[in-house]
Design a protein around this motif. Structure first.
Motif, PDB file in Angstrom:
ATOM      1  N   GLU A   6       0.798  -1.106   0.094  1.00 37.23           N
ATOM      2  CA  GLU A   6      -0.203  -0.090   0.232  1.00 37.23           C
ATOM      3  C   GLU A   6       0.770   0.999   0.007  1.00 37.23           C
ATOM      4  O   GLU A   6       1.643   1.549   0.465  1.00 37.23           O
ATOM      5  CB  GLU A   6      -0.822  -0.550   1.314  1.00 37.23           C
ATOM      6  CG  GLU A   6      -1.862  -0.738   1.491  1.00 37.23           C
ATOM      7  CD  GLU A   6      -1.670  -2.107   2.019  1.00 37.23           C
ATOM      8  OE1 GLU A   6      -2.057  -2.851   2.559  1.00 37.23           O
ATOM      9  OE2 GLU A   6       0.066  -2.136   2.562  1.00 37.23           O
ATOM     10  N   SER A   7       0.202   2.818  -0.523  1.00 35.03           N
ATOM     11  CA  SER A   7       1.019   3.780  -0.891  1.00 35.03           C
ATOM     12  C   SER A   7       0.083   4.272  -0.644  1.00 35.03           C
ATOM     13  O   SER A   7      -1.180   4.454  -1.069  1.00 35.03           O
ATOM     14  CB  SER A   7       1.717   3.695  -1.541  1.00 35.03           C
ATOM     15  OG  SER A   7       1.489   3.938  -2.742  1.00 35.03           O
ATOM     16  N   GLY A   8       0.508   6.264  -0.506  1.00 34.14           N
ATOM     17  CA  GLY A   8      -0.778   6.915  -0.331  1.00 34.14           C
ATOM     18  C   GLY A   8      -1.308   8.020   0.686  1.00 34.14           C
ATOM     19  O   GLY A   8      -2.214   8.548   0.773  1.00 34.14           O
ATOM     20  N   GLY A   9      -1.120   7.277   2.033  1.00 37.06           N
ATOM     21  CA  GLY A   9      -1.658   7.398   3.209  1.00 37.06           C
ATOM     22  C   GLY A   9      -0.376   9.264   2.954  1.00 37.06           C
ATOM     23  O   GLY A   9       0.225   9.316   2.896  1.00 37.06           O
ATOM     24  N   CYS A  22      -2.607  -0.069  -3.610  1.00 36.95           N
ATOM     25  CA  CYS A  22      -2.282  -1.308  -3.572  1.00 36.95           C
ATOM     26  C   CYS A  22      -1.756  -1.554  -4.314  1.00 36.95           C
ATOM     27  O   CYS A  22      -2.408  -2.908  -5.414  1.00 36.95           O
ATOM     28  CB  CYS A  22      -3.267  -2.205  -3.152  1.00 36.95           C
ATOM     29  SG  CYS A  22      -3.274  -3.872  -2.544  1.00 36.95           S
ATOM     30  N   ARG A  23      -0.277  -2.296  -4.527  1.00 35.23           N
ATOM     31  CA  ARG A  23       0.377  -2.385  -5.955  1.00 35.23           C
ATOM     32  C   ARG A  23       0.957  -4.247  -5.487  1.00 35.23           C
ATOM     33  O   ARG A  23       1.200  -4.691  -4.761  1.00 35.23           O
ATOM     34  CB  ARG A  23       1.619  -1.799  -6.416  1.00 35.23           C
ATOM     35  CG  ARG A  23       1.895  -2.727  -7.709  1.00 35.23           C
ATOM     36  CD  ARG A  23       2.716  -1.361  -7.715  1.00 35.23           C
ATOM     37  NE  ARG A  23       3.496  -1.928  -9.229  1.00 35.23           N
ATOM     38  CZ  ARG A  23       3.416  -1.452 -10.320  1.00 35.23           C
ATOM     39  NH1 ARG A  23       2.205  -0.820 -10.787  1.00 35.23           N
ATOM     40  NH2 ARG A  23       3.947  -2.270 -11.371  1.00 35.23           N
ATOM     41  N   ALA A  24       0.634  -4.621  -6.603  1.00 39.18           N
ATOM     42  CA  ALA A  24       0.462  -5.915  -6.175  1.00 39.18           C
ATOM     43  C   ALA A  24       2.083  -6.864  -7.143  1.00 39.18           C
ATOM     44  O   ALA A  24       2.404  -6.449  -7.795  1.00 39.18           O
ATOM     45  CB  ALA A  24      -0.495  -7.421  -6.434  1.00 39.18           C
ATOM     46  N   TYR A  79      -7.467   0.701  -6.175  1.00 43.73           N
ATOM     47  CA  TYR A  79      -7.226   1.674  -5.588  1.00 43.73           C
ATOM     48  C   TYR A  79      -8.484   2.713  -4.244  1.00 43.73           C
ATOM     49  O   TYR A  79      -9.450   1.866  -4.955  1.00 43.73           O
ATOM     50  CB  TYR A  79      -7.276   3.351  -6.575  1.00 43.73           C
ATOM     51  CG  TYR A  79      -6.147   3.595  -7.992  1.00 43.73           C
ATOM     52  CD1 TYR A  79      -6.174   2.553  -8.961  1.00 43.73           C
ATOM     53  CD2 TYR A  79      -4.765   3.659  -7.573  1.00 43.73           C
ATOM     54  CE1 TYR A  79      -5.185   2.448  -9.674  1.00 43.73           C
ATOM     55  CE2 TYR A  79      -3.816   3.571  -8.364  1.00 43.73           C
ATOM     56  CZ  TYR A  79      -4.062   2.826  -9.351  1.00 43.73           C
ATOM     57  OH  TYR A  79      -2.972   3.062 -10.211  1.00 43.73           O
ATOM     58  N   LEU A  80      -7.735   3.602  -4.028  1.00 45.61           N
ATOM     59  CA  LEU A  80      -9.305   3.980  -2.225  1.00 45.61           C
ATOM     60  C   LEU A  80      -9.037   5.246  -2.723  1.00 45.61           C
ATOM     61  O   LEU A  80      -8.173   5.988  -2.040  1.00 45.61           O
ATOM     62  CB  LEU A  80      -9.212   3.618  -1.310  1.00 45.61           C
ATOM     63  CG  LEU A  80     -10.538   3.979  -0.394  1.00 45.61           C
ATOM     64  CD1 LEU A  80     -12.209   2.654  -1.239  1.00 45.61           C
ATOM     65  CD2 LEU A  80      -9.940   3.303   0.698  1.00 45.61           C
ATOM     66  N   GLN A 114      -0.578   4.880   6.464  1.00 50.50           N
ATOM     67  CA  GLN A 114      -1.457   5.359   8.073  1.00 50.50           C
ATOM     68  C   GLN A 114      -1.712   6.406   7.096  1.00 50.50           C
ATOM     69  O   GLN A 114      -1.506   7.385   5.982  1.00 50.50           O
ATOM     70  CB  GLN A 114      -0.167   6.115   8.381  1.00 50.50           C
ATOM     71  CG  GLN A 114      -0.975   6.673   9.881  1.00 50.50           C
ATOM     72  CD  GLN A 114      -1.838   5.879  10.760  1.00 50.50           C
ATOM     73  OE1 GLN A 114      -1.316   5.363  11.721  1.00 50.50           O
ATOM     74  NE2 GLN A 114      -3.057   6.810  10.663  1.00 50.50           N
ATOM     75  N   VAL A 115      -3.200   7.100   7.664  1.00 50.48           N
ATOM     76  CA  VAL A 115      -3.895   7.791   7.033  1.00 50.48           C
ATOM     77  C   VAL A 115      -4.371   9.014   8.566  1.00 50.48           C
ATOM     78  O   VAL A 115      -5.178   8.149   9.680  1.00 50.48           O
ATOM     79  CB  VAL A 115      -5.198   7.585   6.191  1.00 50.48           C
ATOM     80  CG1 VAL A 115      -5.812   8.730   6.289  1.00 50.48           C
ATOM     81  CG2 VAL A 115      -5.300   7.008   4.987  1.00 50.48           C
TER      82      VAL A 115
END
Length: 119
Positions: A6-9, A22-24, A79-80, A114-115
């Motif tokens: 995951e990334s982007g938090g 969320c990259r697999a 994505y979210l 983390q957000v």
């Protein structure tokens, strides 16, 4: 074993937006479902959103109308998009992937991102 990252938090003010990824490590096209969960301190991990292999989506009531789940099979990424964020959205967000297969099942989690939403 497929890995999820995951990334982007990050830290954002109330009303702001973030997009989590969320990259697999492998193809996601044969995943039965991919989900986002979140866990706030002292709380159980809770469901946020789901997307199925045919693109059907579902959301927790608390995020419906504010969050959008999507995926790009060519990028092996889910994505979210989170809009109109509230302090109660503060949590560690985890992605989860499942493949319902008798010969090659999968049930795996990412490490979380983390957000923090400040008021």
């Amino acid at each position: 074993q497929v890995q999820l990252v995951e990334s982007g938090g990050g830290l954002v003010q109330t009303g702001g937006s973030l997009r989590l990824s969320c990259r697999a490590s492998g193809t996601i096209s044969n995943f039965s479902t991919m989900r986002w969960y979140r866990q706030a301190p002292g709380n159980l991990r809770q469901f946020v959103a789901v997307i199925t292999d045919d693109g059907t989506t579902g959301y927790a009531d608390s995020v419906k109308g504010r969050f959008t789940i999507s995926k790009d099979n060519t990028e092996n990424t889910m994505y979210l998009q989170m809009n109109n964020l509230k302090p109660e959205d503060t949590a560690v967000y985890y992605c989860h992937a499942q493949r319902l297969s008798t010969t090659n099942p999968l049930n795996t989690w990412g490490q979380g991102t983390q957000v923090i939403v400040s008021s």
